[in-house]
Scaffold this active site. Structure first.
Site, PDB file in Angstrom:
ATOM      1  N   GLU A 116     114.173  48.375  47.265  1.00 25.67           N
ATOM      2  CA  GLU A 116     113.962  48.793  45.877  1.00 25.67           C
ATOM      3  C   GLU A 116     115.102  49.677  45.391  1.00 25.67           C
ATOM      4  OE1 GLU A 116     109.130  48.613  45.512  1.00 25.67           O
ATOM      5  OE2 GLU A 116     109.971  50.465  46.265  1.00 25.67           O
ATOM      6  N   CYS A 375     110.544  59.558  43.924  1.00 19.17           N
ATOM      7  CA  CYS A 375     111.046  59.856  45.267  1.00 19.17           C
ATOM      8  C   CYS A 375     109.930  59.684  46.280  1.00 19.17           C
ATOM      9  CB  CYS A 375     111.477  61.320  45.377  1.00 19.17           C
ATOM     10  SG  CYS A 375     112.907  61.748  44.439  1.00 19.17           S
TER      11      CYS A 375
HETATM   12  N1  SAH Z   1     116.411  59.142  53.795  1.00 18.38           N
HETATM   13  C1  SAH Z   1     117.171  59.986  52.966  1.00 18.38           C
HETATM   14  C2  SAH Z   1     117.345  59.448  51.560  1.00 18.38           C
HETATM   15  C3  SAH Z   1     116.168  58.799  50.900  1.00 18.38           C
HETATM   16  S1  SAH Z   1     114.744  59.795  50.519  1.00 18.38           S
HETATM   17  C4  SAH Z   1     116.570  61.362  52.913  1.00 18.38           C
HETATM   18  O1  SAH Z   1     115.435  61.547  53.355  1.00 18.38           O
HETATM   19  O2  SAH Z   1     117.268  62.266  52.477  1.00 18.38           O
HETATM   20  C5  SAH Z   1     115.222  60.642  49.020  1.00 18.38           C
HETATM   21  C6  SAH Z   1     114.502  61.975  48.797  1.00 18.38           C
HETATM   22  O3  SAH Z   1     113.110  61.790  48.432  1.00 18.38           O
HETATM   23  C7  SAH Z   1     114.483  62.837  50.050  1.00 18.38           C
HETATM   24  O4  SAH Z   1     114.865  64.146  49.751  1.00 18.38           O
HETATM   25  C8  SAH Z   1     113.057  62.739  50.458  1.00 18.38           C
HETATM   26  O5  SAH Z   1     112.701  63.770  51.291  1.00 18.38           O
HETATM   27  C9  SAH Z   1     112.347  62.719  49.136  1.00 18.38           C
HETATM   28  N2  SAH Z   1     110.937  62.310  49.247  1.00 18.38           N
HETATM   29  C10 SAH Z   1     110.387  61.497  50.169  1.00 18.38           C
HETATM   30  N3  SAH Z   1     109.057  61.371  49.961  1.00 18.38           N
HETATM   31  C11 SAH Z   1     108.754  62.124  48.879  1.00 18.38           C
HETATM   32  C12 SAH Z   1     107.551  62.388  48.150  1.00 18.38           C
HETATM   33  N4  SAH Z   1     106.386  61.838  48.507  1.00 18.38           N
HETATM   34  N5  SAH Z   1     107.616  63.192  47.075  1.00 18.38           N
HETATM   35  C13 SAH Z   1     108.811  63.728  46.686  1.00 18.38           C
HETATM   36  N6  SAH Z   1     109.976  63.514  47.323  1.00 18.38           N
HETATM   37  C14 SAH Z   1     109.952  62.723  48.412  1.00 18.38           C
END
Ligand code: SAH
Ligand code: SF4
Length: 433
Positions: A116, A375
């Site tokens: 996605e 996110c």
């Molecule tokens: N794997 C990498 C990049 C993709 S995730 C990483 O973790 O940095 C992108 C961002 O979304 C990350 O900061 C992650 O922690 C955040 N994220 C993941 N799940 C989330 C949620 N349920 N609510 C808000 N942010 C979230």
């Protein structure tokens, strides 16, 4: 929310990646490293200016089929088509949210894998007395670097899927070309202004392909976006951060911290059991010092889990004096966890406590929740689709670990695919070429 299949495209299939052997072996044109196209044309006995024509079709016209390489003679067009894929994405399904300001696209890849990307529009904001906008209009694309993710953070829908596979450079870049094409539709002249690697996957566990993609984004002959407009987010792959530091500034680095204390981060970001908080922050600190570029820290605010005063103080003390900035992200709802976002009051007082240590803090507005496009909500499936067997098992493990987080337990299980992924984190695992 409305669903808009891309015109003339077949709908994406079920959410089970087909075996790798079903993949098309031809490399995608957009992902070819500098000079590869020229070398191929020379071997074909073709003049070098054909490379410019092909690049023009790929990057200016965002061509999706060989027919669109219409500045080439038909015979060469057929040779290009036999050797390369003009587009690595077979089909798109677009879901619109936030009254048109957010668009999530489900992309079907040639081997059946689903990924996605999310396109977010930020209209120009406010006018000063001199009549200049305070904020120009921005169009930010959030892209995936892997199908699924091995890291398995319990608050993230992608983590629940487990690891599918690394994306090729072209599969990363074709998400960008598809968004650029949609943005420019109808002669609007709108262009992407920012690209963030914050979709599915851990970019620094697919570092070679991510670096190739970033090089294409920055190259004025290809996409031509300034390095300052690209952000890569990592959950903390220390050897890869150190390798990036040696390479010099390529993009803005964001680190997903989510906890400043090891017992809690071990559970919230299972990669922490391999590279603990102090090592991650030391590597990020060196990166900022050597490159002169501020590092962003992402911190998902989960009510009652990582949002206490003690957590805020630990975070402030950890980052005090660093070239760093903290983004607080109230947790977006994810179906498999009972957790919720911290209240706005809790977020505000957490932010104030971190700032007391002289650390800059921004609270991020959530986008795309009504389309599962926010996110951590990217699960590359359709709303309401029941989880497949392996995903259901992983969901159980994640829920058990989530409970462990609340007890402050350290000795939780590390997902098997993560153990494998970090054994040799940056040595071209599953390299596509
Ligand atoms: N794997 C990498 C990049 C993709 S995730 C990483 O973790 O940095 C992108 C961002 O979304 C990350 O900061 C992650 O922690 C955040 N994220 C993941 N799940 C989330 C949620 N349920 N609510 C808000 N942010 C979230
Ligand atoms: Fe992977 Fe990032 Fe989701 Fe963690 S937050 S599971 S690292 S995509």
């Amino acid at each position: 929310m409305s669903v808009t299949p891309a015109p003339g495209q077949k709908s994406a299939g079920a959410n089970s990646p087909a075996p790798r052997s079903a993949a098309d072996p031809r490399h995608g044109l957009s992902g070819l490293a500098d000079g590869v196209l020229e070398a191929w044309l020379a071997a074909e006995g073709q003049p070098v200016y054909r490379a410019r024509q092909i690049r023009g079709a790929v990057w200016r016209m965002n061509a999706q089929t060989a027919d669109e390489l219409n500045t080439l003679p038909a015979a060469l067009r057929a040779r290009v088509d036999a050797a390369f894929r003009v587009d690595t994405i077979a089909a798109d399904e677009v879901t619109v949210a936030d009254r048109g300001l957010t668009e999530k696209t489900l992309h079907l890849l040639s081997d059946g894998a689903l990924i996605e990307s999310v396109l977010m529009h930020y209209p120009a904001r406010g006018f000063q007395s001199v009549g200049r906008p305070i904020h120009r209009e921005r169009h930010t694309l959030c892209i995936s670097s892997q199908a699924g993710c091995a890291v398995g953070c319990p608050f993230c829908a992608t983590g629940e899927l487990g690891f599918g596979r690394d994306l090729e450079a072209a599969e990363i870049l074709d998400q960008v070309r598809h968004a650029a094409l949609r943005l420019a539709a109808g002669g609007s002249g709108r262009q992407l202004t920012n690209v963030v690697f914050m979709g599915m996957g851990e970019p620094l566990l697919n570092l070679d392909r991510v670096l190739e993609a970033v090089a294409a984004l920055a190259d004025p002959r290809r996409f031509g976006l300034g390095a300052r407009h690209v952000v890569v987010s990592t959950s903390g792959v220390v050897p890869a951060i150190r390798r990036l530091t040696q390479l010099g500034p390529q993009f803005t680095l964001a680190v997903s911290l989510h906890a400043a204390r090891d017992p809690l981060r071990d559970v919230l970001v299972p990669l922490n059991r391999r590279w603990p908080v102090a090592e991650v922050v030391a590597a990020a600190r060196d990166h900022a010092r050597v490159t002169g570029r501020r590092v962003s820290y992402e911190y998902v605010m989960i009510s009652g889990v990582n949002d206490t005063n003690a957590d805020a103080d630990a975070l402030g003390v950890l980052l005090r004096g660093d070239l760093a900035h903290v983004n607080l992200i109230p947790m977006n709802p994810v179906a498999h966890t009972p957790w919720q976002a911290s209240s706005p009051e809790r977020v505000a007082s957490f932010a104030a406590r971190v700032r007391r240590n002289g650390v800059g803090v921004t609270v991020r507005a959530n986008r795309g929740q009504d389309a599962g496009a926010a996110c951590g909500q990217l699960a590359a499936n359709r709303a309401g689709e029941p989880p497949a067997g392996a995903v259901a098992h992983r969901r159980e493990v994640i829920i058990r670990q989530s409970e462990a987080a609340l007890r402050g337990a350290r000795n939780t299980e590390m997902p098997a695919d993560l153990r494998e992924a970090v054994a040799d984190p940056i040595a071209g695992r599953g390299a596509s070429h």
